[in-house]
Design an enzyme around this catalytic site. Structure first.
Site, PDB file in Angstrom:
ATOM      1  N   GLY A   1      -9.129  -1.285 -10.374  1.00 21.78           N
ATOM      2  CA  GLY A   1      -8.036  -2.139 -10.683  1.00 21.78           C
ATOM      3  C   GLY A   1      -7.371  -2.033 -11.723  1.00 21.78           C
ATOM      4  O   GLY A   1      -7.637  -1.033 -12.423  1.00 21.78           O
ATOM      5  N   ASN A   2      -6.460  -2.876 -11.938  1.00 20.14           N
ATOM      6  CA  ASN A   2      -5.532  -2.918 -13.288  1.00 20.14           C
ATOM      7  C   ASN A   2      -5.322  -4.347 -13.778  1.00 20.14           C
ATOM      8  O   ASN A   2      -5.726  -5.199 -13.055  1.00 20.14           O
ATOM      9  CB  ASN A   2      -4.316  -2.119 -13.018  1.00 20.14           C
ATOM     10  CG  ASN A   2      -3.339  -2.804 -11.911  1.00 20.14           C
ATOM     11  OD1 ASN A   2      -2.946  -3.827 -12.088  1.00 20.14           O
ATOM     12  ND2 ASN A   2      -3.158  -2.063 -10.833  1.00 20.14           N
TER      13      ASN A   2
END
Ligand code: CTP
Length: 417
Positions: free
Chosen positions: A210-211
């Protein structure tokens, strides 16, 4: 200089106990707080608690200071009013203009922005009457926050919880910082489609790549467009912020889901903004069960995701205005403009909003600064909170849209009245 004054209206629901904490969170945002509580609210929390935390006597009885016409004075001096929690009964009274207690009377007089944070049982929130009331209030310019999902009064779970108090205080601060009520209705009649948040790509049933994107900037763009009269659809990936009521929300948590949802909806949009941080790579074959730590090294094979912005520009209706973002870790404005220009040309968007990302600005923080890059312009917008930046981006889009519309002969005509 005196601090802005926020009136905190508290109505009679179990979430009234959280209003005490909300006073603290509003004060953390450098706001003065005046509590107006209904009699039912005071059955949940004592007046002393509100008075001690706010540092001001609580207003609860419309007859208390009749000589002073307190509700008129407070309404006139407030920079914003937030009602948290707002019960279903209170929303209904507000719709019909009742003024039979101090809070309703104050709201009827007020000209400042008003934020409502409803909290109630799921069935009450989903009831047709409440839905209609919320829609009516939104049309009248109230900012209605979407309730959160989770445990309700008793054993029941669902949508209807008061959003996080820090989150409510943040929205109030943003609203105080700008004059919501002064925004032009220059997007009325237009369909706006915005993607926001950060995608997650599954590795196994528990892990993902993810980020740090929170969705704050995309939600601010949606909120600003809504205030300017647009019909707004928000395609969100793993948002950390509440979606304002009135925005149509579609969840798309991975790059593939985001591609599906955006391409499905883009055809009928007048303006599309790709604000989401979309993963560039995904795991084509995620494990079906949890990966065990049985080896010293682990290689995960990744494949490139499709570029949604490019697909949208390849299929874009002639009149549509397409906006992309460019998140860059540079500190240099010229370099940011250059990198944004490259993305503008490569992805064939009408506008790229280039933004610097670091620990204190951009992704997941409350503030942002940006450059707006088109084929013939580059404009810097200074660091500010994300809602103010969203307003500035829309100011630019509305003007550029009119120009682009003329160039394309069959203009999209925003209502500039
Ligand atoms: N974007 C997209 N689809 C992807 C990746 C990005 O539509 N698979 C969009 C983003 O929403 C943004 C723009 O493309 O509007 C630029 O995204 P960014 O992450 O800054 O750049 P990338 O194109 O991914 O290039 P790089 O990571 O090499 O900078």
């Amino acid at each position: 200089m005196s601090r802005p004054l926020v009136v905190l209206g508290v109505t009679g629901g179990i979430a009234a106990y959280k209003s005490a904490d909300l006073i603290r969170r509003l004060k953390d945002q450098d706001l003065d707080v005046q509590v107006i509580a209904t009699n039912s609210a005071l059955k949940f929390v004592g007046e002393t608690t509100f008075a001690a935390l706010s540092g001001k006597p609580v207003i609860s009885d419309i007859w208390d200071k009749a000589h002073d016409v307190e509700h008129v004075n407070v309404a006139k001096n407030a920079d914003a009013i937030v009602v948290a929690p707002a019960t279903a009964d209170f929303l209904a009274h507000l719709v019909y203009g009742f003024a039979n207690d101090a809070l309703l009377a104050t709201l009827l007089v007020a000209k400042c922005p008003i934020i409502l944070a409803p909290a109630m049982h799921t069935e009450m929130w989903e009831n047709f009457a409440t839905r209609e009331n919320v829609a009516t209030l939104r049309k009248r310019g109230f900012l209605v926050l979407e309730p959160a999902v989770g445990q309700l009064t008793g054993e029941d779970q669902g949508v209807g919880r008061l959003p996080d108090t820090t989150e409510i205080a943040r929205v109030v601060k943003q609203v105080v910082n700008r004059k919501t009520s002064n925004l032009p209705k220059d997007l009325s009649g237009l369909n706006v489609l915005i993607s926001a948040g950060g995608t997650r790509e599954a590795i196994d049933p528990i892990r993902f790549i993810g980020n740090r994107a929170s969705g704050k900037q995309g939600v601010a763009l949606a909120l600003s467009a809504l205030s300017r009269g647009a019909k707004v659809t928000l395609v969100g990936a793993n948002l950390n912020v509440a979606v304002p009521a009135g925005v149509e929300f579609v969840a798309a948590n991975s790059a593939l889901e985001m591609m599906e949802q955006m391409t499905l909806r883009a055809g009928s949009a007048d303006i599309v903004i790709m604000n989401a941080a979309v993963a560039d790579y995904f795991v084509p074959n995620p494990e079906e069960s949890k990966i065990k730590k049985s080896t010293d090294k682990l290689n995960i094979e990744l494949s490139k995701t499709g570029d949604i912005l490019t697909v949208l520009s390849e299929n874009k209706p002639v009149k549509q205005y397409l906006v992309g973002f460019a998140a860059e870790t540079t500190n240099n404005n010229e370099e940011l403009v250059g990198l944004s220009k490259t993305k503008l040309e490569k992805k064939k968007a009408d506008l790229i909003v280039g933004n610097k990302v670091s620990a204190s600005v951009g992704i997941s923080s409350d503030e942002n600064e940006a450059v707006l890059v088109t084929s013939n312009q580059a404009i810097s917008l200074p660091k500010t909170d994300k809602l103010a930046l969203a307003d500035a981006i829309w100011d630019f889009i509305v003007k550029d849209l009119a120009k682009v519309g003329q160039e394309r002969k069959s203009p999209v005509e925003p209502d500039l009245a």
